[in-house]
Motif scaffolding. Structure first.
Motif, PDB file in Angstrom:
ATOM      1  N   ALA A 101     150.208 -65.905  62.666  1.00  0.00           N
ATOM      2  CA  ALA A 101     151.011 -66.748  61.777  1.00  0.00           C
ATOM      3  C   ALA A 101     151.933 -65.876  60.926  1.00  0.00           C
ATOM      4  CB  ALA A 101     150.104 -67.595  60.896  1.00  0.00           C
ATOM      5  N   GLU A 102     153.025 -66.478  60.468  1.00  0.00           N
ATOM      6  CA  GLU A 102     154.045 -65.674  59.783  1.00  0.00           C
ATOM      7  C   GLU A 102     153.593 -65.138  58.421  1.00  0.00           C
ATOM      8  OE1 GLU A 102     157.813 -67.592  59.003  1.00  0.00           O
ATOM      9  OE2 GLU A 102     158.627 -65.774  58.097  1.00  0.00           O
ATOM     10  N   GLU A 103     152.906 -65.976  57.641  1.00  0.00           N
ATOM     11  CA  GLU A 103     152.661 -65.590  56.237  1.00  0.00           C
ATOM     12  C   GLU A 103     151.283 -64.955  56.031  1.00  0.00           C
ATOM     13  OE1 GLU A 103     155.355 -65.740  54.832  1.00  0.00           O
ATOM     14  OE2 GLU A 103     156.405 -67.347  55.876  1.00  0.00           O
ATOM     15  N   GLU A 104     151.129 -64.243  54.907  1.00  0.00           N
ATOM     16  CA  GLU A 104     149.809 -63.725  54.518  1.00  0.00           C
ATOM     17  C   GLU A 104     149.609 -63.929  53.019  1.00  0.00           C
ATOM     18  OE1 GLU A 104     150.237 -59.720  56.000  1.00  0.00           O
ATOM     19  OE2 GLU A 104     150.910 -59.037  54.031  1.00  0.00           O
ATOM     20  N   ILE A 154     152.022 -69.663  64.667  1.00  0.00           N
ATOM     21  CA  ILE A 154     152.462 -70.646  63.658  1.00  0.00           C
ATOM     22  C   ILE A 154     153.646 -70.119  62.850  1.00  0.00           C
ATOM     23  CG2 ILE A 154     151.783 -71.928  61.585  1.00  0.00           C
ATOM     24  CD1 ILE A 154     148.832 -71.433  62.408  1.00  0.00           C
ATOM     25  N   ASP A 155     154.684 -70.927  62.762  1.00  0.00           N
ATOM     26  CA  ASP A 155     155.722 -70.696  61.758  1.00  0.00           C
ATOM     27  C   ASP A 155     155.657 -71.905  60.824  1.00  0.00           C
ATOM     28  OD1 ASP A 155     157.909 -70.134  60.222  1.00  0.00           O
ATOM     29  OD2 ASP A 155     159.152 -69.496  61.913  1.00  0.00           O
ATOM     30  N   PRO A 156     155.046 -71.737  59.652  1.00  0.00           N
ATOM     31  CA  PRO A 156     154.787 -72.917  58.807  1.00  0.00           C
ATOM     32  C   PRO A 156     156.068 -73.578  58.323  1.00  0.00           C
ATOM     33  CG  PRO A 156     154.300 -70.898  57.603  1.00  0.00           C
ATOM     34  CD  PRO A 156     154.573 -70.495  59.035  1.00  0.00           C
ATOM     35  N   ILE A 157     157.082 -72.767  58.010  1.00  0.00           N
ATOM     36  CA  ILE A 157     158.435 -73.305  57.789  1.00  0.00           C
ATOM     37  C   ILE A 157     159.383 -72.340  58.479  1.00  0.00           C
ATOM     38  CG2 ILE A 157     160.296 -73.784  56.148  1.00  0.00           C
ATOM     39  CD1 ILE A 157     158.310 -74.758  54.155  1.00  0.00           C
ATOM     40  N   ASP A 158     159.981 -72.802  59.556  1.00  0.00           N
ATOM     41  CA  ASP A 158     161.006 -71.994  60.204  1.00  0.00           C
ATOM     42  C   ASP A 158     162.338 -72.471  59.649  1.00  0.00           C
ATOM     43  OD1 ASP A 158     162.182 -70.185  62.035  1.00  0.00           O
ATOM     44  OD2 ASP A 158     162.569 -71.841  63.421  1.00  0.00           O
ATOM     45  N   GLY A 159     163.187 -71.493  59.304  1.00  0.00           N
ATOM     46  CA  GLY A 159     164.439 -71.860  58.662  1.00  0.00           C
ATOM     47  C   GLY A 159     164.232 -72.033  57.166  1.00  0.00           C
ATOM     48  N   THR A 160     163.456 -71.124  56.560  1.00  0.00           N
ATOM     49  CA  THR A 160     163.197 -71.251  55.114  1.00  0.00           C
ATOM     50  C   THR A 160     164.515 -71.288  54.330  1.00  0.00           C
ATOM     51  OG1 THR A 160     161.113 -70.087  55.417  1.00  0.00           O
ATOM     52  CG2 THR A 160     161.902 -70.255  53.169  1.00  0.00           C
ATOM     53  N   LYS A 161     165.503 -70.547  54.836  1.00  0.00           N
ATOM     54  CA  LYS A 161     166.798 -70.568  54.122  1.00  0.00           C
ATOM     55  C   LYS A 161     167.434 -71.955  54.195  1.00  0.00           C
ATOM     56  CE  LYS A 161     167.728 -65.640  54.431  1.00  0.00           C
ATOM     57  NZ  LYS A 161     168.391 -64.553  55.164  1.00  0.00           N
ATOM     58  N   GLY A 177     155.825 -74.048  49.971  1.00  0.00           N
ATOM     59  CA  GLY A 177     155.724 -74.891  51.173  1.00  0.00           C
ATOM     60  C   GLY A 177     155.262 -74.090  52.382  1.00  0.00           C
ATOM     61  N   ASP A 178     155.791 -72.855  52.525  1.00  0.00           N
ATOM     62  CA  ASP A 178     155.398 -72.012  53.669  1.00  0.00           C
ATOM     63  C   ASP A 178     153.892 -71.724  53.621  1.00  0.00           C
ATOM     64  OD1 ASP A 178     158.267 -70.340  54.694  1.00  0.00           O
ATOM     65  OD2 ASP A 178     158.254 -71.399  52.796  1.00  0.00           O
ATOM     66  N   PHE A 179     153.398 -71.258  52.446  1.00  0.00           N
ATOM     67  CA  PHE A 179     151.978 -70.914  52.322  1.00  0.00           C
ATOM     68  C   PHE A 179     151.087 -72.140  52.524  1.00  0.00           C
ATOM     69  CE2 PHE A 179     153.839 -67.512  49.504  1.00  0.00           C
ATOM     70  CZ  PHE A 179     153.427 -66.428  50.260  1.00  0.00           C
TER      71      PHE A 179
END
Ligand SMILES: Nc1ncnc2c1ncn2[C@@H]1O[C@H](COP(=O)(O)O)[C@@H](OP(=O)(O)O)[C@H]1O
Ligand SMILES: [Mg+2]
Ligand SMILES: [Mg+2]
Ligand SMILES: [Mg+2]
Length: 419
Positions: A134-137, A199-206, A111-113
């Motif tokens: 953005a957070e992810e790579e 961008i934080d695509p999903i913040d609070g992944t936990k 979901g994050d990616f």
């Protein structure tokens, strides 16, 4: 003689037609003059400043339209967040979320990616020269074909139901390799020059993995200052007046849930129901007035490793607050206090060396400030988004209604032993 005779000899209907036409011309001339006089008068009427600021669109006169800033950026950002939540909601309801562990041991899911790919693709289509933090790579996806294909499956099948809205975002990403490249466009080092999206695509992944709250977050900074902020919170109640709880119930239905918070600097904050096509109308939000400090509701992270629960409890006690804090993952905390569902958000450092990430705060900081709040770190400094990918100049977060922020901050400093 002959012409006189011609008029006299004209049929009655022709004469009636000519007279009616002349009458229409006279009436039209009169109306148009009166209208311009009316417009002139209306442009001299003084509208009270307070009303003007509350409803600039409604009260603008043709001669002096009120200019709204960042209109296109706001619309694209909200639609991009709305589309990304379509993807995250699909993953949220799946058992298998494709979770992997990052170098810092924190979790990341398909979901994050996927959400990051969809948001960056929309931004690049509309603002090709803007930078992105953005957070992810995509490194792990380049070596893990199964993971990459699962994400591509999601990304290539997620779109807004409204064609013009989807068209505004530039439509689909062309292929799987383009998706990886798009994800990696978020590697800007940030800073205080020019236009930079975060961008934080999903913040609070936990929280996302636990079946709790999470947020899809997008902010635009110009020369280091946040100008536009959007938070998509699929699991918060749509109703701004709903009681504050992070719980979404055992059967995790979407019924009555899903909200977008947004703000433009200097133009207030708003909330609207999260949809699947065009944006639905929003309404202004504001923090609730806090008459009695003892009645305040505090929000804090669910994760004790992200914010010190012990220090927060001591601060609340010193302020005479008896109710337990509401624990909630993600920037949903900022949105919740901005709409007056809670009052104060404290994020108190656990590790001295940890630097907060700009994508974890940019949108929320602006939304709370535009809703009548004040946001600082534990030293009372404004959050500084212009020094790179992290908030290297700040420690922790204290967000509260403007008029009580100072009172709360002094107790925070006392308990933490800082200046
Ligand atoms: N030691 C730490 N202190 C503070 N925040 C941390 C942290 N370790 C991770 N985080 C951040 O906390 C965010 C979640 O915030 P919250 O606790 O309010 O839900 C995470 O965002 P992601 O979930 O996007 O990775 C992550 O960036
Ligand atoms: Mg993360
Ligand atoms: Mg985050
Ligand atoms: Mg994240």
């Amino acid at each position: 003689m002959s012409s006189v005779r011609n008029i006299r000899g004209a049929p009655k209907s022709f004469i009636l037609f000519i007279s009616a036409s002349v009458l229409v011309v006279i009436v039209a001339t009169f109306l148009s003059r009166s209208w311009s006089r009316l417009s002139l008068i209306s442009s001299h009427i003084q509208v009270p400043a307070v009303i003007q600021s509350a409803a600039p669109r409604l009260l603008s006169t043709p001669s002096a339209p009120v200019k709204m800033s960042y209109t296109k950026e706001l619309e694209v950002a909200q639609l991009a967040v709305q589309r990304a939540t379509q993807l995250t909601k699909r993953v949220f309801h799946e058992k298998a979320k494709g979770t992997t562990s990052k170098d810092d041991k924190s979790p990341v899911t398909i979901g994050d990616f996927g959400a990051q790919a969809l948001i960056i693709s929309a931004l690049k289509h509309n603002f090709p020269s803007d930078e992105i933090v953005a957070e992810e790579e995509a490194d792990d996806l380049r070596t893990d074909g199964t993971l990459r294909d699962t994400i591509w499956d999601l990304v290539s099948t997620t779109k807004l139901e409204d064609e013009s809205a989807e068209g505004m975002l530039g439509g689909a990403i062309t292929d799987v390799d383009a998706m990886l490249d798009v994800i990696d466009l978020g590697k800007s080092t940030g800073g205080n020059q020019g236009r930079i999206w975060t961008i934080d695509p999903i913040d609070g992944t936990k929280g996302f993995l636990r079946g709790g709250q999470y947020a899809v977050c997008l902010g635009l900074m110009v020369d280091g200052d946040v100008k536009v902020g959007v938070l998509g919170c699929p699991n918060l109640p749509v109703d701004d007046a709903a009681p504050l709880t992070a719980d979404i119930g055992a059967n995790q239905t979407d019924e009555g849930r899903g909200v977008i918070f947004s703000a433009v600097l200097g133009e207030g904050a708003s909330s609207r129901a999260l949809g699947t096509g065009k944006l639905v109308d929003g309404k202004p939000i504001s923090m609730r007035p806090l008459n009695e400090m003892s009645q305040a509701t505090f929000c804090e992270s669910v994760e004790a490793g992200h914010s010190s629960h012990g220090d927060q409890a001591e601060i609340a006690k010193k302020l005479g607050i008896t109710q337990p804090s509401v624990r909630m993952d993600s920037q949903a905390k900022y949105g919740s206090i901005a709409r007056g569902a809670g009052d104060v958000y404290l994020r108190l450092p656990v590790k001295k060396t940890y630097q907060e990430k700009i994508w974890d705060h940019a949108a929320g900081d602006l939304i709370v400030r535009e809703a009548g709040g004040q946001v600082t770190d534990i030293h009372g400094k404004r959050l500084d988004f212009g020094v790179g990918r992290t908030l290297a100049n700040n420690k922790g977060v204290v967000a509260a209604p403007k008029d009580v922020h100072g009172q709360i901050l002094s107790v925070v400093k006392e308990v933490l032993g800082v200046n």
